[in-house]
Every structure is written in structure tokens, then in C-alpha cells.
Design a protein around this motif. Structure first.
Motif, mmCIF file in Angstrom:
data_model
loop_
_atom_site.group_PDB
_atom_site.id
_atom_site.type_symbol
_atom_site.label_atom_id
_atom_site.label_comp_id
_atom_site.label_asym_id
_atom_site.label_seq_id
_atom_site.Cartn_x
_atom_site.Cartn_y
_atom_site.Cartn_z
ATOM 1 N N GLY A 1 35.462 58.142 42.735
ATOM 2 C CA GLY A 1 36.586 58.381 41.231
ATOM 3 C C GLY A 1 37.567 59.063 41.463
ATOM 4 O O GLY A 1 37.918 58.236 41.108
ATOM 5 N N TYR A 2 38.207 58.991 42.797
ATOM 6 C CA TYR A 2 39.457 59.293 43.010
ATOM 7 C C TYR A 2 40.189 57.549 43.357
ATOM 8 O O TYR A 2 39.468 57.243 43.872
ATOM 9 C CB TYR A 2 39.850 59.534 43.989
ATOM 10 C CG TYR A 2 39.404 60.796 44.497
ATOM 11 C CD1 TYR A 2 39.036 61.994 43.685
ATOM 12 C CD2 TYR A 2 38.138 61.678 45.815
ATOM 13 C CE1 TYR A 2 39.000 63.518 43.181
ATOM 14 C CE2 TYR A 2 37.909 62.863 45.661
ATOM 15 C CZ TYR A 2 38.641 63.926 44.880
ATOM 16 O OH TYR A 2 37.556 64.859 44.517
ATOM 17 N N GLN A 3 41.566 58.083 42.683
ATOM 18 C CA GLN A 3 42.018 56.344 42.547
ATOM 19 C C GLN A 3 43.094 56.640 43.961
ATOM 20 O O GLN A 3 42.856 57.435 44.677
ATOM 21 C CB GLN A 3 43.239 56.204 41.962
ATOM 22 C CG GLN A 3 42.525 56.079 40.347
ATOM 23 C CD GLN A 3 44.431 55.820 39.718
ATOM 24 O OE1 GLN A 3 45.306 55.822 39.656
ATOM 25 N NE2 GLN A 3 43.529 55.091 38.675
ATOM 26 N N VAL A 4 43.118 55.252 45.413
ATOM 27 C CA VAL A 4 43.106 55.069 46.302
ATOM 28 C C VAL A 4 43.893 53.699 46.318
ATOM 29 O O VAL A 4 44.548 52.950 45.269
ATOM 30 C CB VAL A 4 42.364 54.786 47.283
ATOM 31 C CG1 VAL A 4 41.266 56.023 47.327
ATOM 32 C CG2 VAL A 4 41.475 53.182 47.101
ATOM 33 N N VAL A 5 45.275 53.717 46.797
ATOM 34 C CA VAL A 5 46.402 53.180 47.455
ATOM 35 C C VAL A 5 45.728 51.528 47.785
ATOM 36 O O VAL A 5 44.801 52.230 48.842
ATOM 37 C CB VAL A 5 47.563 53.822 48.346
ATOM 38 C CG1 VAL A 5 48.631 52.558 48.264
ATOM 39 C CG2 VAL A 5 48.077 54.805 48.181
ATOM 40 N N LEU A 6 46.244 51.491 47.575
ATOM 41 C CA LEU A 6 45.994 49.217 47.941
ATOM 42 C C LEU A 6 46.454 48.910 49.422
ATOM 43 O O LEU A 6 47.186 49.797 49.455
ATOM 44 C CB LEU A 6 46.526 48.236 46.694
ATOM 45 C CG LEU A 6 45.582 47.260 46.373
ATOM 46 C CD1 LEU A 6 44.357 46.774 46.300
ATOM 47 C CD2 LEU A 6 46.929 46.299 45.695
ATOM 48 N N SER A 7 44.874 48.278 49.490
ATOM 49 C CA SER A 7 45.611 47.567 51.191
ATOM 50 C C SER A 7 47.122 47.156 51.137
ATOM 51 O O SER A 7 47.099 46.233 50.088
ATOM 52 C CB SER A 7 44.548 47.401 51.816
ATOM 53 O OG SER A 7 44.317 45.927 50.909
ATOM 54 N N PRO A 8 47.931 47.028 52.188
ATOM 55 C CA PRO A 8 49.028 46.843 52.662
ATOM 56 C C PRO A 8 49.277 44.496 52.083
ATOM 57 O O PRO A 8 49.812 43.993 51.455
ATOM 58 C CB PRO A 8 49.297 46.688 53.911
ATOM 59 C CG PRO A 8 49.039 48.337 53.352
ATOM 60 C CD PRO A 8 46.840 47.806 53.122
ATOM 61 N N GLY A 9 47.596 44.432 52.725
ATOM 62 C CA GLY A 9 47.865 43.005 52.689
ATOM 63 C C GLY A 9 47.007 42.361 50.804
ATOM 64 O O GLY A 9 47.795 41.257 50.484
ATOM 65 N N ASP A 10 46.598 43.034 50.337
ATOM 66 C CA ASP A 10 46.857 42.897 49.069
ATOM 67 C C ASP A 10 47.857 42.596 48.150
ATOM 68 O O ASP A 10 47.871 42.520 46.970
ATOM 69 C CB ASP A 10 45.200 43.534 48.344
ATOM 70 C CG ASP A 10 44.189 43.353 49.087
ATOM 71 O OD1 ASP A 10 44.007 41.999 49.863
ATOM 72 O OD2 ASP A 10 43.180 43.878 49.450
ATOM 73 N N VAL A 11 48.826 43.752 48.283
ATOM 74 C CA VAL A 11 50.035 43.830 47.367
ATOM 75 C C VAL A 11 50.530 42.758 47.316
ATOM 76 O O VAL A 11 50.816 43.098 45.676
ATOM 77 C CB VAL A 11 51.326 45.069 48.005
ATOM 78 C CG1 VAL A 11 52.337 45.438 47.110
ATOM 79 C CG2 VAL A 11 50.223 46.486 48.542
ATOM 80 N N PRO A 12 51.224 42.074 47.389
ATOM 81 C CA PRO A 12 51.944 40.987 47.146
ATOM 82 C C PRO A 12 51.083 40.165 45.580
ATOM 83 O O PRO A 12 51.465 39.785 45.228
ATOM 84 C CB PRO A 12 52.263 40.034 47.713
ATOM 85 C CG PRO A 12 51.966 40.608 49.422
ATOM 86 C CD PRO A 12 50.947 41.758 49.177
ATOM 87 N N ARG A 13 50.042 39.696 46.495
ATOM 88 C CA ARG A 13 49.041 39.185 45.398
ATOM 89 C C ARG A 13 49.015 39.784 43.680
ATOM 90 O O ARG A 13 49.115 39.131 42.475
ATOM 91 C CB ARG A 13 47.821 39.021 45.470
ATOM 92 C CG ARG A 13 46.805 37.580 45.190
ATOM 93 C CD ARG A 13 45.631 37.419 45.884
ATOM 94 N NE ARG A 13 45.146 38.587 46.340
ATOM 95 C CZ ARG A 13 43.730 38.908 46.603
ATOM 96 N NH1 ARG A 13 42.725 37.762 46.016
ATOM 97 N NH2 ARG A 13 43.708 39.501 47.460
ATOM 98 N N ILE A 14 48.899 41.647 43.833
ATOM 99 C CA ILE A 14 48.697 42.347 42.833
ATOM 100 C C ILE A 14 50.428 42.432 42.255
ATOM 101 O O ILE A 14 50.034 42.232 40.931
ATOM 102 C CB ILE A 14 48.151 43.498 43.138
ATOM 103 C CG1 ILE A 14 46.471 42.565 43.538
ATOM 104 C CG2 ILE A 14 47.218 44.090 41.755
ATOM 105 C CD1 ILE A 14 45.769 42.090 43.190
ATOM 106 N N LYS A 15 51.004 42.425 42.519
ATOM 107 C CA LYS A 15 52.060 42.283 42.423
ATOM 108 C C LYS A 15 52.709 41.101 41.304
ATOM 109 O O LYS A 15 53.593 41.112 40.047
ATOM 110 C CB LYS A 15 53.322 43.021 43.365
ATOM 111 C CG LYS A 15 53.798 44.043 44.063
ATOM 112 C CD LYS A 15 54.933 44.748 44.564
ATOM 113 C CE LYS A 15 54.842 45.634 44.655
ATOM 114 N NZ LYS A 15 55.804 46.768 45.714
ATOM 115 N N LYS A 16 52.352 40.010 42.190
ATOM 116 C CA LYS A 16 52.843 38.574 40.980
ATOM 117 C C LYS A 16 51.328 38.416 40.102
ATOM 118 O O LYS A 16 52.342 38.023 38.929
ATOM 119 C CB LYS A 16 52.362 37.908 42.149
ATOM 120 C CG LYS A 16 52.655 36.114 41.201
ATOM 121 C CD LYS A 16 52.218 35.355 42.480
ATOM 122 C CE LYS A 16 52.234 32.989 41.686
ATOM 123 N NZ LYS A 16 51.847 32.815 43.109
#
Length: 66
Positions: free
Chosen positions: A47-62
Motif C-alpha cells: 500500500g505504500y508509495q515507493v521511489v521509482l527506480s533510476p532506470g525508469d525515471v527518464p522515460r516517465i519524466k518524458k
């Protein structure tokens, strides 16, 4: 040049923090939540929110236009 649109599915699933991190919900808390499948401890942690893995960050930010 036209404005870029935010991806509708991504804005429902991810949250951007004030420091620039991307948060996501735990994976696997949609179904099979009965007593035989997942423990109470496991369901609580999902149920908790977690930080996204660093490898996925550029794609999601786009997708979020950040």
C-alpha cells in the motif's frame, strides 16, 4: 509549435515530489488478496508509495512532461 500533452495513464499512476523524485504505488495489490494468496504484512507493504527506480525515471519524466 503545439504544446505537448501529458500521458493520461501516467499522471494517474505516478506522482512527482517537490524534490523531483517520482513515486509509484506498490505492484500487485489489485487482486488475489485472499488469505491463501498474500499475507497481511505483504498487503500492508504494497500500500505504500515507493521511489521509482533510476532506470525508469527518464522515460516517465518524458511522459509527464517534466
Amino acid at each position: 509549435m503545439p504544446k505537448t500533452k501529458t500521458h493520461s495513464g501516467s499522471k494517474k499512476r505516478f506522482k512527482l515530489t517537490s524534490t523531483g523524485k517520482i513515486m509509484r504505488k506498490g505492484i500487485g495489490k489489485r487482486h488475489n488478496l485472499g488469505q491463501d494468496k498474500k499475507s497481511t504484512k505483504q498487503k500492508r507493504k504494497l500500500g505504500y508509495q515507493v521511489v521509482l527506480s533510476p532506470g525508469d525515471v527518464p522515460r516517465i519524466k518524458k511522459l509527464l512532461n517534466c
